[in-house]
Write a protein that holds these residues in place. Structure first.
Motif: not given
Length: 192
Positions: A27, A33, A35, A51-52, A54-55
């Motif tokens: 993370d 989440k 990464d 994740s911030t 949206q991958y």
């Protein structure tokens, strides 16, 4: 049969361990989440999925001198990218920037085991620059009367442009190296 199975398991664990240093799942953006950061040797890039974001895959510029021995090392706030060239090497330190929502290069470290060819492995040094404060420090050795002499700690200011993962390439490492060598040469002349 047991010997072959044991050999297979040990070979498998070695390959998994080796791969672990080329890919980190963690993370990085502190949203609980996972990464991912990895080295793409074929494309000669670093690749990151946050994740911030949206991958969406974030890709660095080409690392023109990507050495075989490169690796990634997880840190508390991000990761380090190690690119070693045998007698010299760079460590590029990245951390997540909450304002920009990107991985930012925050520090560079450099080791050089030989700054001139006369005393292989003994007349080099190491340095680092904090890219958030622009503070530079270095420990170098020089040759004086056929002896290795440690120079006093060198400190100063070194400024580089703000660099994020997608604008990172090893050109910034080599720019850093050129500045280090210039400082080394000036101190070597001063300290005679």
């Amino acid at each position: 049969m047991r010997y072959i199975f044991a050999l297979f398991l040990s070979g498998f664990s070695i390959s998994v361990t080796a791969q672990a240093t080329r890919r980190i799942v963690k993370d990085f953006d502190f949203d609980l989440k996972k990464d991912t950061i990895s080295v793409n040797s074929d494309m000669r890039t670093l690749e990151c999925s946050l994740s911030t974001q949206q991958y969406k895959k974030i890709v660095s510029k080409t690392i023109t001198r990507l050495n075989f021995g490169n690796m990634l090392v997880a840190t508390k706030k991000g990761f380090e990218f190690w690119n070693d060239y045998g007698r010299s090497g760079f460590i590029s330190v990245f951390e997540y920037n909450k304002t920009a929502k990107k991985m930012r290069l925050v520090k560079m470290k450099r080791t050089d085991y030989e700054l001139n060819g006369t005393y292989s492995g003994e007349n080099g040094g190491n340095s680092s620059v904090d890219l958030l404060t622009n503070k530079y420090s270095a420990h170098f050795n020089v040759v004086r009367n056929n002896k290795i002499v440690k120079l006093p700690l060198i400190t100063g200011t070194m400024v580089f442009p703000k660099t994020y993962l997608q604008t990172f390439g090893d050109d910034i490492n080599f720019s850093y190296e050129a500045k280090c060598v210039a400082i080394y040469n000036s101190y070597q002349l001063k300290d005679k």
